[in-house]
Design a protein around this motif. Structure first.
Motif, PDB file in Angstrom:
ATOM      1  N   THR A 127      -8.878  43.742  22.869  1.00  0.00           N
ATOM      2  CA  THR A 127      -7.913  44.756  23.281  1.00  0.00           C
ATOM      3  C   THR A 127      -7.764  45.909  22.296  1.00  0.00           C
ATOM      4  O   THR A 127      -7.415  47.023  22.699  1.00  0.00           O
ATOM      5  CB  THR A 127      -6.514  44.130  23.488  1.00  0.00           C
ATOM      6  OG1 THR A 127      -6.094  43.504  22.268  1.00  0.00           O
ATOM      7  CG2 THR A 127      -6.544  43.095  24.593  1.00  0.00           C
ATOM      8  N   SER A 151      -9.495  47.356  30.547  1.00  0.00           N
ATOM      9  CA  SER A 151      -8.445  46.456  30.092  1.00  0.00           C
ATOM     10  C   SER A 151      -7.506  46.078  31.231  1.00  0.00           C
ATOM     11  O   SER A 151      -7.109  44.913  31.371  1.00  0.00           O
ATOM     12  CB  SER A 151      -7.656  47.115  28.949  1.00  0.00           C
ATOM     13  OG  SER A 151      -6.625  46.266  28.490  1.00  0.00           O
ATOM     14  N   LEU A 173      -9.599  52.047  29.102  1.00  0.00           N
ATOM     15  CA  LEU A 173      -8.275  51.498  29.384  1.00  0.00           C
ATOM     16  C   LEU A 173      -8.241  50.839  30.760  1.00  0.00           C
ATOM     17  O   LEU A 173      -7.568  49.824  30.960  1.00  0.00           O
ATOM     18  CB  LEU A 173      -7.219  52.602  29.288  1.00  0.00           C
ATOM     19  CG  LEU A 173      -6.925  53.111  27.873  1.00  0.00           C
ATOM     20  CD1 LEU A 173      -6.008  54.329  27.920  1.00  0.00           C
ATOM     21  CD2 LEU A 173      -6.308  52.013  27.009  1.00  0.00           C
ATOM     22  N   SER A 181      -2.549  50.059  21.398  1.00  0.00           N
ATOM     23  CA  SER A 181      -3.274  51.199  21.971  1.00  0.00           C
ATOM     24  C   SER A 181      -3.114  52.431  21.092  1.00  0.00           C
ATOM     25  O   SER A 181      -4.076  53.169  20.848  1.00  0.00           O
ATOM     26  CB  SER A 181      -2.756  51.496  23.382  1.00  0.00           C
ATOM     27  OG  SER A 181      -3.000  50.413  24.250  1.00  0.00           O
ATOM     28  N   THR A 201      -0.949  49.532  29.228  1.00  0.00           N
ATOM     29  CA  THR A 201      -2.186  50.281  29.420  1.00  0.00           C
ATOM     30  C   THR A 201      -2.020  51.347  30.486  1.00  0.00           C
ATOM     31  O   THR A 201      -2.524  52.473  30.343  1.00  0.00           O
ATOM     32  CB  THR A 201      -3.338  49.331  29.790  1.00  0.00           C
ATOM     33  OG1 THR A 201      -3.391  48.252  28.855  1.00  0.00           O
ATOM     34  CG2 THR A 201      -4.673  50.056  29.775  1.00  0.00           C
TER      35      THR A 201
END
Length: 443
Positions: free
Chosen positions: A255, A278, A275, A32, A167
């Motif tokens: 991702t 996800s 996000l 991320s 996340t």
């Protein structure tokens, strides 16, 4: 034959689940950060396109380190036991991730900053190289023969939870004002890895070794050089796992690359919303993975895996098209179906499928080396995808369509590798990895 303890599948599965969740929390917060932050903190922000490419490339560096770690940790795991590797990998991951959060930026120390970032990323990769293989070997060798798929799926279920946790942590971080985000906000998720190291040590230090490995110890048949045995008798299975593991490209594209693409200047979608996509996909995967794995215990590993290997590239096209449309409801729906449902068929099945290709003597090293070479290729798929969307393109293809084609090619290799493999879901655990003529099947 010397008596050995009965397996404890639930305890082994819980240890694998919790450990993998903690381990992959660390691993995914890096993904991320690489997609959203590192290009501005560790690289030359005056050239955004190049900085983004360099940042995503550091994500792939860990995958390059994984095969090296697989050789070393695979040897130790097959020579001295699965439990030692499971404890070591968590501590290494926790320490290296915490130190990433302490790194000075490019503005503070210049070119040394990305060098230190890459070094710590390599340490993460070395840790991850042994984590899944040791956890999968542990659960498979503790599990009843008719439920190996179900119990080994808890390792991958844990990785999905780790990604959810990572996340969740990044959602409030991404919502910070830019100045706070780039100064201290991005560091907080990495600092939390101290808890990962402590929790991992507490959870796994008392975990019992597997009955299959203890039987080898009692009989004095543990190989002194597992890697020599592996490449003498099982090189074909290692190669098959390498090719099958390319299915992980779906995960890295979904991702990391898709997140960067969706929130970049060309599309401009909201970071927090993406996000949440996800999170929704991974929550769905928590349910789907054990269901697919249980189905593989009944009808076989191959048909279930192939659902994911064939269906995932089709769904990746649909997901990238949804992102390009800018419709959030469509992105949520297709994202959940892609990663939460279809990809989970392969993701939930491979721990048993790959592990069943090897004998106890070389199972950890065979799985580790095979998967980590395949995952290394999948990891660099993120940087490859970034190159595909550049003006130069790839094989005449540009933009997200080219990324979809690239993903489909790697998934096709994975599907062929599994379609031509031996079905093993009915083979007794003690007979796994033997030549076809020596196999026996459960009724």
């Amino acid at each position: 034959m010397t008596d050995v303890p009965e397996g404890k599948p639930r305890k082994a599965a819980l240890a694998a689940w919790i450990g993998s969740a903690l381990e992959y929390y660390d691993f995914f917060i890096y993904g991320s950060a690489a997609a959203l932050i590192f290009s501005k903190v560790f690289f030359d922000a005056s050239d955004p396109a190049t900085a983004t490419l360099q940042s995503l490339a550091t994500f792939g560096v860990a995958y390059a380190a994984r095969p090296i770690g697989a050789f070393a940790l695979g040897h130790v795991g097959d020579r001295f036991g699965r439990r030692k590797i499971m404890v070591f990998t968590l501590v290494l991951m926790g320490v290296s991730t915490f130190l990433i959060g302490c790194l000075p930026t490019r503005e503070q120390i210049g070119g040394l900053a990305p060098v230190l970032l890459v070094l710590l990323r390599v340490m993460q990769g070395l840790s991850a190289a042994g984590e899944q293989a040791s956890a999968n070997s542990m659960t498979l060798e503790h599990a009843p023969a008719d439920r190996r798929g179900y119990y080994t799926s808890f390792t991958l279920n844990g990785t999905q939870f780790g990604q959810i946790l990572a996340t969740f942590v990044f959602i409030p971080v991404a919502a910070l004002p830019e100045e706070q985000l780039l100064s201290w906000g991005w560091r907080v998720p990495f600092w939390l890895s101290v808890a990962v190291a402590v929790a991992g040590w507490v959870i796994r230090r008392k975990l019992e070794e597997t009955p299959a490995f203890e039987r080898e110890v009692a009989e004095g048949t543990v190989p002194r050089m597992p890697l020599a045995l592996l490449f003498r008798d099982h090189w074909g299975s290692v190669l098959r796992v390498v090719c099958a593991a390319l299915i992980a490209t779906v995960s890295t594209i979904f991702t990391v690359w898709a997140l960067n693409y969706a929130t970049g200047e060309s599309v401009g979608l909201d970071k927090a919303t993406m996000l949440w996509v996800s999170i929704a996909a991974n929550v769905t995967a928590l349910v789907a993975i054990p269901l697919w794995a249980r189905l593989s215990d009944r009808i076989g590993r191959k048909p279930v895996f192939l659902v994911g290997a064939v269906g995932s590239p089709i769904m990746i096209f649909a997901y990238l098209a949804a992102i390009n449309s800018g419709s959030y409801p469509l992105i949520f729906l297709v994202g959940v179906l892609t990663f939460g449902v279809v990809y989970s068929a392969a993701n939930g099945t491979w721990p048993a499928l790959y592990g069943e290709m090897f004998t106890t003597k070389v199972r950890l090293s065979g799985m580790a080396i095979g998967t980590q070479i395949g995952f290394a290729i999948a990891g660099f798929a993120v940087a490859s995808a970034a190159g595909i969307v550049s003006p130069e393109g790839w094989l005449g293809l540009r933009g997200w369509v080219g990324v979809g084609v690239f993903t489909a090619i790697l998934c096709a290799i994975s599907a062929i590798a599994v379609a031509t493999a031996r079905e093993t879901h009915r083979v007794p655990t003690e007979h796994l990895g033997r030549p076809a003529g020596q196999l026996a099947s459960r009724p």
